[in-house]
Design an enzyme around this catalytic site. Structure first.
Site, short mmCIF file in Angstrom:
data_model
loop_
_atom_site.label_atom_id
_atom_site.label_comp_id
_atom_site.label_asym_id
_atom_site.label_seq_id
_atom_site.Cartn_x
_atom_site.Cartn_y
_atom_site.Cartn_z
N GLY A 91 11.44 -0.40 -5.82
CA GLY A 91 12.15 -1.67 -5.91
C GLY A 91 11.78 -2.42 -7.17
CD GLU A 106 5.34 1.35 2.42
OE1 GLU A 106 6.16 0.74 1.73
OE2 GLU A 106 4.37 1.95 1.90
C1 LIG Z 1 -3.04 -7.59 7.38
C2 LIG Z 1 -2.04 -6.64 6.93
C3 LIG Z 1 -0.65 -7.08 7.02
C4 LIG Z 1 -0.22 -7.84 5.82
C5 LIG Z 1 1.17 -7.50 5.50
C6 LIG Z 1 1.48 -7.86 4.15
C7 LIG Z 1 2.50 -7.41 3.48
C8 LIG Z 1 3.50 -6.50 4.02
C9 LIG Z 1 4.55 -7.22 4.68
C10 LIG Z 1 5.70 -6.77 4.99
C11 LIG Z 1 6.21 -5.48 4.63
C12 LIG Z 1 7.50 -5.58 4.04
C13 LIG Z 1 7.76 -5.22 2.83
C14 LIG Z 1 6.76 -4.66 1.94
C15 LIG Z 1 7.16 -4.06 0.72
C16 LIG Z 1 7.80 -2.94 0.50
C17 LIG Z 1 8.67 -2.21 1.40
C18 LIG Z 1 9.89 -1.81 0.67
C19 LIG Z 1 9.95 -0.70 0.02
C20 LIG Z 1 9.25 0.51 0.39
C21 LIG Z 1 8.35 1.13 -0.36
C22 LIG Z 1 7.97 2.53 -0.12
O1 LIG Z 1 8.60 3.23 0.62
S1 LIG Z 1 6.62 3.11 -0.98
C23 LIG Z 1 6.48 4.82 -0.59
C24 LIG Z 1 6.04 5.08 0.80
N1 LIG Z 1 5.84 6.47 1.01
C25 LIG Z 1 5.35 6.97 2.11
O2 LIG Z 1 5.10 6.25 3.06
C26 LIG Z 1 5.08 8.43 2.12
C27 LIG Z 1 4.82 9.00 3.48
N2 LIG Z 1 3.93 10.13 3.39
C28 LIG Z 1 2.59 10.04 3.54
O3 LIG Z 1 2.07 8.95 3.79
C29 LIG Z 1 1.79 11.27 3.40
O4 LIG Z 1 2.28 12.23 2.58
C30 LIG Z 1 1.50 11.92 4.75
C31 LIG Z 1 0.61 10.97 5.52
C32 LIG Z 1 2.78 12.17 5.56
C33 LIG Z 1 0.81 13.24 4.58
O5 LIG Z 1 -0.16 13.13 3.58
P1 LIG Z 1 -1.01 14.39 3.09
O6 LIG Z 1 -1.86 13.99 1.96
O7 LIG Z 1 -0.12 15.55 2.90
O8 LIG Z 1 -1.87 14.56 4.30
P2 LIG Z 1 -2.29 15.86 5.04
O9 LIG Z 1 -1.14 16.27 5.89
O10 LIG Z 1 -2.90 16.82 4.13
O11 LIG Z 1 -3.49 15.29 5.89
C34 LIG Z 1 -3.25 14.42 6.77
C35 LIG Z 1 -4.68 13.88 7.01
O12 LIG Z 1 -4.80 12.74 6.23
C36 LIG Z 1 -4.93 11.63 7.07
N3 LIG Z 1 -4.16 10.55 6.48
C37 LIG Z 1 -2.93 10.59 5.97
N4 LIG Z 1 -2.58 9.40 5.52
C38 LIG Z 1 -3.62 8.59 5.74
C39 LIG Z 1 -3.84 7.22 5.50
N5 LIG Z 1 -2.90 6.44 4.94
N6 LIG Z 1 -5.01 6.70 5.85
C40 LIG Z 1 -5.95 7.46 6.44
N7 LIG Z 1 -5.80 8.78 6.69
C41 LIG Z 1 -4.64 9.31 6.36
C42 LIG Z 1 -4.31 12.09 8.38
O13 LIG Z 1 -4.77 11.35 9.44
C43 LIG Z 1 -4.75 13.51 8.44
O14 LIG Z 1 -6.09 13.54 8.87
P3 LIG Z 1 -6.63 14.84 9.61
O15 LIG Z 1 -6.56 15.98 8.68
O16 LIG Z 1 -8.02 14.45 9.98
O17 LIG Z 1 -5.74 15.04 10.79
C1 LIG Z 2 15.40 1.01 0.93
C2 LIG Z 2 14.30 1.89 0.41
C3 LIG Z 2 13.34 1.36 -0.42
C4 LIG Z 2 12.35 2.18 -0.94
N1 LIG Z 2 11.43 1.66 -1.81
C5 LIG Z 2 10.50 2.47 -2.36
C6 LIG Z 2 9.57 1.97 -3.31
O1 LIG Z 2 9.59 0.79 -3.65
N2 LIG Z 2 8.67 2.80 -3.85
C7 LIG Z 2 8.62 4.11 -3.50
O2 LIG Z 2 7.77 4.83 -4.04
N3 LIG Z 2 9.47 4.62 -2.60
C8 LIG Z 2 10.41 3.85 -2.02
N4 LIG Z 2 11.29 4.35 -1.10
C9 LIG Z 2 11.24 5.77 -0.77
C10 LIG Z 2 10.75 6.04 0.64
O3 LIG Z 2 9.38 5.78 0.76
C11 LIG Z 2 11.06 7.48 1.00
O4 LIG Z 2 12.46 7.63 1.00
C12 LIG Z 2 10.50 7.81 2.36
O5 LIG Z 2 9.09 7.91 2.31
C13 LIG Z 2 11.09 9.13 2.94
O6 LIG Z 2 10.91 10.17 2.08
P1 LIG Z 2 12.12 11.14 1.64
O7 LIG Z 2 13.20 10.29 1.10
O8 LIG Z 2 11.50 12.18 0.79
O9 LIG Z 2 12.63 11.79 2.98
P2 LIG Z 2 12.51 13.31 3.36
O10 LIG Z 2 11.08 13.64 3.57
O11 LIG Z 2 13.26 14.17 2.43
O12 LIG Z 2 13.21 13.27 4.76
C14 LIG Z 2 14.46 13.94 5.07
C15 LIG Z 2 14.33 14.57 6.47
O13 LIG Z 2 13.34 15.59 6.44
C16 LIG Z 2 12.46 15.43 7.51
N5 LIG Z 2 11.11 15.88 7.15
C17 LIG Z 2 10.48 15.77 5.93
N6 LIG Z 2 9.24 16.25 6.01
C18 LIG Z 2 9.05 16.67 7.27
C19 LIG Z 2 7.95 17.25 7.96
N7 LIG Z 2 6.80 17.48 7.36
N8 LIG Z 2 8.12 17.56 9.26
C20 LIG Z 2 9.29 17.30 9.88
N9 LIG Z 2 10.35 16.75 9.28
C21 LIG Z 2 10.25 16.43 8.00
C22 LIG Z 2 12.47 13.94 7.82
O14 LIG Z 2 12.09 13.69 9.16
C23 LIG Z 2 13.92 13.59 7.56
O15 LIG Z 2 14.67 13.83 8.71
C24 LIG Z 2 12.30 3.56 -0.58
C25 LIG Z 2 13.28 4.07 0.28
C26 LIG Z 2 14.26 3.26 0.77
C27 LIG Z 2 15.32 3.84 1.68
#
Ligand SMILES: CCCCC/C=C\C/C=C\C/C=C\C/C=C\C/C=C\C=C\C(=O)SCCNC(=O)CCNC(=O)[C@H](O)C(C)(C)COP(=O)(O)OP(=O)(O)OC[C@H]1O[C@@H](n2cnc3c(N)ncnc32)[C@H](O)[C@@H]1OP(=O)(O)O
Ligand SMILES: Cc1cc2nc3c(=O)[nH]c(=O)nc-3n(C[C@H](O)[C@H](O)[C@H](O)COP(=O)(O)OP(=O)(O)OC[C@H]3O[C@@H](n4cnc5c(N)ncnc54)[C@H](O)[C@@H]3O)c2cc1C
Length: 662
Positions: A186, A429
């Site tokens: 964003g 997220e």
């Molecule tokens: C007081 C707090 C509140 C205050 C709030 C303040 C502000 C917020 C307010 C409101 C929110 C609203 C808006 C905020 C702003 C932005 C939102 C708008 C835009 C969005 C932005 C985005 O989307 S940014 C991109 C986000 N992307 C993702 O979320 C990616 C998702 N994928 C992952 O997180 C990881 O890849 C994964 C977790 C799925 C897998 O990771 P990987 O490294 O591959 O892990 P492994 O599978 O190898 O291992 C998993 C092991 O790791 C542990 N683990 C994974 N993640 C974590 C973690 N975060 N912390 C701790 N541990 C973690 C997991 O448990 C596994 O452990 P084990 O091996 O022991 O099982």
């Molecule tokens: C409105 C919006 C704002 C965003 N803002 C930001 C930002 O500011 N910064 C940023 O970095 N990112 C941002 N993102 C990106 C966002 O974090 C990702 O789109 C999100 O984490 C999902 O990842 P993906 O798009 O790769 O989905 P994918 O992983 O490609 O998902 C597609 C499908 O595959 C499935 N899938 C994928 N992996 C697995 C698995 N391991 N097991 C089973 N099923 C699986 C999912 O369940 C889903 O059905 C934003 C996205 C949106 C929509």
């Protein structure tokens, strides 16, 4: 008083019926009377700024105009925040006034929501001292650039590369493939000049995993992309039109060594890599935001419920009895079934958020003392609650929209935009299924520990209890229902575990067995979330300091949530708990009684969310209930109504009609 007199008479009558003090509810919901006063005071200050008012509804603007208007208002809003802080020596109270100003999503959301928190959470004290003052005062504007075209969920698979060059003590950023381009952040499109870039670290050809780096991508004076930076906007989406999501690629772009955020892992001058105590701490900002999203879900459910309940009190259609006047649609039990669950859920999410916030704060404190024991529980709980609340909140908003009939389809109801924004949180997220599978990993570990009789973390300790205790007879009480959901979660966790074991016994390796069991694993995580939501919200209501009148209504709402989900998931309860068909029939009757009991307080309850008209931004939901007048007033703002005859008549319609005569 003067507002009341101008009010739609149905709403006046509804408010007169209310059995509790709405102000008490508002103060309870937002924490205290002082919190309410401060929030309202701040909202007043924002709304007093004339420049923040839109001349015409945003929907009539082009994509570009909408963005520019968003930036204009975001900068003015920023000044109001700054002035408040200067005057009061503290940040403004938590509020949702951005909704009244930007309407959609602020192009600064990622700056405030993730860029600043990542510097605070991932930077060393020196890095914080360098970047935070500039970021907090908006001398620099940033975003969180993690997701790429090719990878969002699997962040270990990110392809952006940061190669350390010890000769110059710099990192060289590169995006070698199309799929490695950052995509989504964003504000990236045209707003920011900095970002946190999450990239694969390479030193001497060796990969050291993903790490956050700060990169300046645009010139601070000209705003032009710096050499080696390719950046732009990704185009219109289902919602988030003013969030200015963008793409980004680097071509041999150099940043100094100090720009790697090094609180967790470090790269020394000579290129020595110093591993952090836990590489997952790099994911910290995401955990914080997932907790925040649960709070956001409460807000969006409240917003949609306020609009739909007020509209349903004003709208009359058909007759319940032929001899009586047309009924308020809110009197139809089916309408109450659609709407009251949104009111109840908002309270449930709010309580879950407050509970999670405490857990988050405790774990952060422990981490600052190098204690990590409770991090897995925090991560697992934040993942599943974010996943379940966002999906449920999206469905509730859509149900509220549908409950407003045709007028709910009007942009001016604000329900379509609200749906687009709410449902986005299912994906951003951390995509829902992916997060639920993270929780499932934790549940499987907890289950194995339970089988060995080990002590479990509080949020999963019910697994051990369920394992030890033989199932007791079902009790049709809130406590009994909470236990029932725990039994369902227990049963699903056990079944998923046994399914994995079954596949492994058939010769499959663990990963394949996991995949084959993953539908069950996701369902187990959902059931675990529901058990938490029910337990936390019921406990919150029981321990609340509300007066007897308010307490009665809040208990009704919490019981409505419990009963609604019992009936929705009755198959699971029949499978995994001792509930009987007779219990379900009693609960079905109880549910209907609850709808009837809540009905007189419906408008009071949504007034209790204290969302002012500017935040609701809806023709259907305003406090005074002037629904039809507002619909007409808004329609008249259409540019097509600013002329008697549109030029398309002369260009196309008339020629067509004339051709047809020949
Ligand atoms: C007081 C707090 C509140 C205050 C709030 C303040 C502000 C917020 C307010 C409101 C929110 C609203 C808006 C905020 C702003 C932005 C939102 C708008 C835009 C969005 C932005 C985005 O989307 S940014 C991109 C986000 N992307 C993702 O979320 C990616 C998702 N994928 C992952 O997180 C990881 O890849 C994964 C977790 C799925 C897998 O990771 P990987 O490294 O591959 O892990 P492994 O599978 O190898 O291992 C998993 C092991 O790791 C542990 N683990 C994974 N993640 C974590 C973690 N975060 N912390 C701790 N541990 C973690 C997991 O448990 C596994 O452990 P084990 O091996 O022991 O099982
Ligand atoms: C409105 C919006 C704002 C965003 N803002 C930001 C930002 O500011 N910064 C940023 O970095 N990112 C941002 N993102 C990106 C966002 O974090 C990702 O789109 C999100 O984490 C999902 O990842 P993906 O798009 O790769 O989905 P994918 O992983 O490609 O998902 C597609 C499908 O595959 C499935 N899938 C994928 N992996 C697995 C698995 N391991 N097991 C089973 N099923 C699986 C999912 O369940 C889903 O059905 C934003 C996205 C949106 C929509």
């Amino acid at each position: 008083m003067s507002t009341e007199t101008k009010c739609n008479p149905d709403l006046v009558r509804e408010r007169a019926k209310c059995t509790f003090d709405v102000n008490e509810l508002i103060n309870l919901f937002y924490g205290s009377e002082k919190a309410t006063k401060e929030r309202r005071h701040f909202e007043d200050a924002v709304l007093a700024v004339k420049e923040l008012k839109d001349a015409i509804p945003e929907e009539y603007l082009s994509h570009k105009e909408r963005y520019e208007n968003g930036v204009r208002k975001a900068t003015i809003l920023r000044d109001v925040y700054r002035d408040y802080k200067a005057k009061h020596n503290r940040d403004p109270p938590p509020n949702q006034i951005t909704k009244a100003v930007i309407k959609d999503i602020s192009p600064f959301l990622l700056h405030n929501g993730m860029f600043v928190p990542t510097i605070a959470g991932q930077g060393t004290p020196e890095q914080q001292a360098e970047w935070l003052p500039k970021a907090e005062s908006m001398q620099i504007i940033g975003t969180y650039a993690q997701t790429e075209l090719g990878h969002g969920s699997f962040i270990r698979g990110l392809e952006t590369i940061a190669t350390y060059d010890p000769k110059t003590e710099e990192f060289v950023l590169n995006n070698p493939t199309l799929t490695s381009f950052k995509w989504w952040p964003g504000g990236l499109g045209s707003t920011v000049n900095h970002c946190v870039v999450v990239a694969q670290l390479y030193i001497n050809g060796k990969s050291h995993g993903i790490h956050p780096f700060i990169a300046q991508i645009r010139d601070l004076d000209t705003h032009k992309p710096l050499p080696g930076v390719k950046v732009g906007e990704i185009g219109p989406k289902m919602g988030f039109q003013t969030a200015n999501n963008g793409f980004l690629g680097f071509d041999n772009f150099r940043i100094p060594r100090k720009n790697m955020l090094m609180k967790n892992a470090q790269v020394l001058k000579d290129g020595t890599f110093v591993k952090g105590i836990n590489e997952k701490l790099t994911y910290g900002t995401m955990v914080m935001v997932r907790v925040g999203i649960v709070g956001d879900c409460s807000f969006y459910a409240a917003l949609a419920a306020t609009i739909a309940v007020r509209y349903s009190a004003v709208r009359h259609q058909s007759h319940i009895k032929a001899s009586e006047p047309e009924a308020q649609i809110l009197d139809y039990l089916t309408q109450q079934h659609k709407l009251f669950i949104a009111v109840a859920s908002s309270h449930v999410y709010r309580n879950a958020y407050l509970w999670m916030e405490k857990m988050y704060t405790n774990v952060m404190k422990e981490l600052s003392q190098d204690k990590q024991d409770n991090l897995p529980e925090l991560h697992a709980t934040a993942c599943c609650l974010k996943a379940v609340c966002s999906r449920d909140a999206g469905s509730l908003v859509e149900e509220c929209r549908l409950a407003c009939g045709g007028h709910g389809y009007m942009a001016s109801s604000n329900l379509p935009l609200t749906y687009g924004v709410t449902i986005a949180a299912v994906t951003y997220e951390g995509e829902r299924t992916v997060l639920l599978l993270q929780t499932a990993r934790y549940l499987m570990k907890a289950w194995m520990a339970a089988l060995k009789g080990k002590v479990l973390s509080p949020s999963v300790s019910y697994l051990l209890n369920s394992l030890k205790e033989s199932k007791k007879p079902w009790q049709n009480t809130p406590e009994g229902i909470v236990k029932g959901f725990q039994h369902v979660s227990f049963g699903k966790v056990k079944a998923a575990y046994e399914t994995i074991q079954k596949y492994m016994k058939q010769g499959k390796d663990y990963e394949d067995a996991w995949n084959l069991a993953s539908v069950q694993l996701v369902k187990a995580s959902e059931a675990h979330s529901r058990a938490i939501l029910c337990e936390v919200s019921w406990e919150a209501v029981c321990s609340s300091s509300a007066s007897p009148n308010l307490s009665r209504v809040l208990q009704q709402l919490a019981q409505l949530y419990l009963t609604y989900w019992t009936l929705e998931t009755s198959g699971d309860l029949l499978l995994y708990s001792n509930i009987t068909k007779d219990d379900l029939i009693i609960l079905r009757d109880k549910y209907e009684e609850l709808l009837v009991a809540i009905r007189p307080n419906a408008v009071g309850l949504v007034d209790g969310f204290d969302l002012r008209d500017e935040i609701l931004n809806s023709t259907l939901g305003s406090y005074d209930g002037r629904v039809y007048e507002r619909l007409m007033e808004e329609a008249l703002k259409s540019p097509l109504n600013q002329e008697t005859v549109n030029s398309s008549f002369h260009k196309y319609l008339k020629p067509m009609m004339e051709k047809a005569k020949l």
